[in-house]
Enzyme design. Structure first.
Site, PDB file in Angstrom:
ATOM      1  N   CYS A  76     -23.544   2.210  -1.707  1.00  0.00           N
ATOM      2  CA  CYS A  76     -24.207   1.343  -0.726  1.00  0.00           C
ATOM      3  C   CYS A  76     -24.946   2.155   0.327  1.00  0.00           C
ATOM      4  CB  CYS A  76     -23.171   0.440  -0.053  1.00  0.00           C
ATOM      5  SG  CYS A  76     -23.882  -0.703   1.146  1.00  0.00           S
ATOM      6  N   CYS A  82     -21.708   0.109   8.210  1.00  0.00           N
ATOM      7  CA  CYS A  82     -20.936  -1.104   7.932  1.00  0.00           C
ATOM      8  C   CYS A  82     -19.486  -0.687   7.730  1.00  0.00           C
ATOM      9  CB  CYS A  82     -21.472  -1.777   6.672  1.00  0.00           C
ATOM     10  SG  CYS A  82     -20.396  -3.054   6.005  1.00  0.00           S
ATOM     11  N   CYS A  85     -16.574  -1.221   3.438  1.00  0.00           N
ATOM     12  CA  CYS A  85     -16.114  -0.436   2.280  1.00  0.00           C
ATOM     13  C   CYS A  85     -15.880   1.014   2.701  1.00  0.00           C
ATOM     14  CB  CYS A  85     -17.143  -0.502   1.158  1.00  0.00           C
ATOM     15  SG  CYS A  85     -17.417  -2.164   0.535  1.00  0.00           S
ATOM     16  N   CYS A 178     -25.840  -5.788  -0.346  1.00  0.00           N
ATOM     17  CA  CYS A 178     -24.394  -5.583  -0.373  1.00  0.00           C
ATOM     18  C   CYS A 178     -23.944  -5.621  -1.827  1.00  0.00           C
ATOM     19  CB  CYS A 178     -23.686  -6.678   0.437  1.00  0.00           C
ATOM     20  SG  CYS A 178     -21.878  -6.609   0.339  1.00  0.00           S
ATOM     21  N   TYR A 333       2.342 -22.202   2.040  1.00  0.00           N
ATOM     22  CA  TYR A 333       0.980 -21.746   2.307  1.00  0.00           C
ATOM     23  C   TYR A 333       0.152 -21.909   1.029  1.00  0.00           C
ATOM     24  CZ  TYR A 333       3.812 -19.519   5.932  1.00  0.00           C
ATOM     25  OH  TYR A 333       4.731 -19.278   6.935  1.00  0.00           O
ATOM     26  N   GLU A 354       0.764 -26.718   3.303  1.00  0.00           N
ATOM     27  CA  GLU A 354      -0.400 -25.960   3.787  1.00  0.00           C
ATOM     28  C   GLU A 354      -0.842 -26.526   5.128  1.00  0.00           C
ATOM     29  OE1 GLU A 354      -3.715 -23.926   4.656  1.00  0.00           O
ATOM     30  OE2 GLU A 354      -2.355 -23.339   3.027  1.00  0.00           O
ATOM     31  N   ASP A 403       3.080 -17.394   0.169  1.00  0.00           N
ATOM     32  CA  ASP A 403       1.871 -16.564   0.246  1.00  0.00           C
ATOM     33  C   ASP A 403       1.248 -16.762   1.627  1.00  0.00           C
ATOM     34  OD1 ASP A 403      -0.374 -15.056  -0.212  1.00  0.00           O
ATOM     35  OD2 ASP A 403      -1.230 -16.364  -1.747  1.00  0.00           O
ATOM     36  N   CYS A 430      -0.693 -10.261   1.678  1.00  0.00           N
ATOM     37  CA  CYS A 430      -1.908  -9.447   1.830  1.00  0.00           C
ATOM     38  C   CYS A 430      -1.713  -8.405   2.924  1.00  0.00           C
ATOM     39  CB  CYS A 430      -3.109 -10.329   2.146  1.00  0.00           C
ATOM     40  SG  CYS A 430      -2.931 -11.294   3.668  1.00  0.00           S
TER      41      CYS A 430
END
Length: 472
Positions: A76, A82, A85, A178, A333, A354, A403, A430
């Site tokens: 990129c 940016c 990444c 991108c 969730y 949720e 989750d 996550c």
């Protein structure tokens, strides 16, 4: 008179020794740990210290003495400016090693629970063009790179569509291309920009809260559908007509867009979860498919942004749940009910909870269109919905799949889970740091049976992790 601050030092001929958290690399100078962005292990560099604490400092590369043999050329052109990444200069195999180590370190250091051998991380099938959703800000204050500032050039156009710059909330780095999503999204975004500039459409000023063109979200799916949602900030009566002119142009130029939407956002932030969404053209949703199931995804729906990897992630969760068809499953969730519907055929009943009401409506639709009759869904704050009386009404779960968002689970939710006393808990996260914290809270009643990291986000330091907890 205030004391004059000492100038921060330059560190010369420093060898980068490893990869650290948040996508930074790490070096050691005497007893000082140094965190450095956009460098890779094996680089020998001169560093300018930017921030100094007692036992560590943060620094930037000002000269490469010798570049590491490990280094790869970023794909990129926006790399290094940016912040998205941060690991494009690191081979993917090395990224996976770093993420595997991150999961193990955080579970051991923060959770301090007994762990089995952590399974090898599951790498992403695609490392470019893997995302199904991107959001771009629109601003009348574009970010100028160091090279642009140094050139002394005057820029007549400061309007930009792109990504927010970390530490400069009202500045936007203009993005031309991108690599994270199918290239059609670049064409759509750039056409919006060009049309707006050509027709004198004002770009949003975040500080002054003025300007028509504010934000845009682009989603696609593995069914070939595309969703575009543009946020406007209407100030004058004619603004709606101007906005609809832009939308018509985009809809006509890109017939691939099957859901063209807009929002009038008068708030001080770009979130639109509490705002009405207007359908300008097409449908108010797109569909994703997974293992023969169809999932309706609306503009406010949460759906994993790496479609191919989401299938592997949910397959891991289903495998660890070890369902025989007789179990009562709670899916916490649940979002649009993806996991709930994915495991429903292997369970007696699935209860999904949720926070977002629109997502729950989509979850119900997803069960209906897939002919799934053994799911029920409830909307509300998890700590308010998941109570002892709720469990008494709906039945004690044999398995809980959870989750949560990056912040992890509220302590009240953890307490209710412990009182529900399921045989197994499958915790999808996550954020291994908050997952580790929650595992520590459950350690008295549950032991960690299996740990499976899954990479959903190549070139970033983010990693998903699935943990199986068994009742002691």
């Amino acid at each position: 008179m205030s004391r004059k601050k000492k100038p921060l030092p330059i560190l010369e001929n420093v060898t980068i020794s490893g990869v650290a958290a948040e996508g930074k690399s790490i070096a050691r100078v005497d007893d000082m740990v140094v965190f450095v962005p956009f460098a890779v292990p094996g680089d020998v560099v001169d560093l300018q210290v930017k921030r100094k604490k007692h036992h560590y400092c943060e620094a930037e590369v000002i000269r490469f003495v010798k570049k590491s043999d490990l280094r790869v050329e970023p794909k990129c052109s926006h790399f290094g400016v940016c912040g998205g990444c941060k690991w494009q200069n690191l081979p993917y195999s090395e990224q996976l090693k770093a993420k595997q180590q991150q999961v193990e370190d955080q579970l051991r250091r923060i959770g301090k629970v007994e762990l089995p051998q952590v399974n090898d991380i599951l790498g992403s099938e695609q490392i470019f063009c893997y995302r199904n959703k991107l959001e771009f800000g629109c601003s009348n204050k574009r970010w100028l790179t160091k090279e642009e500032v140094a050139s002394g050039a005057q820029f007549s156009v400061m309007d930009a569509i792109g990504f927010h710059i970390t530490g400069a909330f009202d500045k936007i780095l203009p993005i031309d291309k991108c690599w994270l999503m199918d290239d059609l999204h670049n064409k759509i975004r750039n056409e919006v920009r060009d049309y707006a500039l050509e027709h004198g459409i004002t770009f949003f000023d975040l500080r002054a809260q003025m300007g028509l063109l504010r934000d845009m979200m682009i989603r696609n799916s593995n069914t070939g559908e595309w969703m575009v949602l543009i946020q406007f900030h209407f100030e004058k009566a004619e603004d709606k007509q101007t906005a609809e002119g832009l939308l018509k142009h985009i809809g006509d130029k890109f017939p691939e867009i099957t859901s063209l939407l807009y929002v009038d956002n008068q708030k001080c932030n770009d979130t639109f979860g509490d705002l009405p969404v207007v359908v300008f053209k097409g449908n108010d949703h797109i569909f994703e498919t997974m293992e023969g199931l169809k999932f309706k995804v609306g503009p406010k729906s949460f759906y994993q942004t790496n479609t191919l990897q989401a299938y592997h992630l949910y397959s891991v969760a289903r495998e660890l749940a070890c369902l025989s068809g007789k179990e009562m499953v709670y899916d916490l969730y649940t979002g649009t009910g993806t996991i709930a519907n994915f495991v429903a055929r292997n369970a007696s009943k699935v209860v999904g909870i949720e926070y977002v009401p629109e997502a729950i409506e989509d979850a119900k639709v997803n069960s209906e269109i897939n002919g799934i009759a053994n799911t029920v869904f409830y909307a509300g704050d998890m700590k308010d919905i998941l109570t002892d009386s709720f469990i008494a009404e709906h039945g004690r779960p044999d398995v809980i799949i959870t989750d949560p968002p990056r912040a992890g689970m509220h302590p009240d939710v953890v307490d209710t889970i412990l009182r529900a006393n399921p045989e197994r808990i499958v915790y999808v996260s996550c954020n291994p740091a908050t997952q580790a914290r929650d595992l520590a809270l459950m350690d008295g009643q549950y032991r960690v049976q299996e740990v499976q990291p899954v990479d959903m986000f190549p070139h970033t330091p983010h990693v998903e992790n699935v943990v199986l907890l068994m009742r002691r």
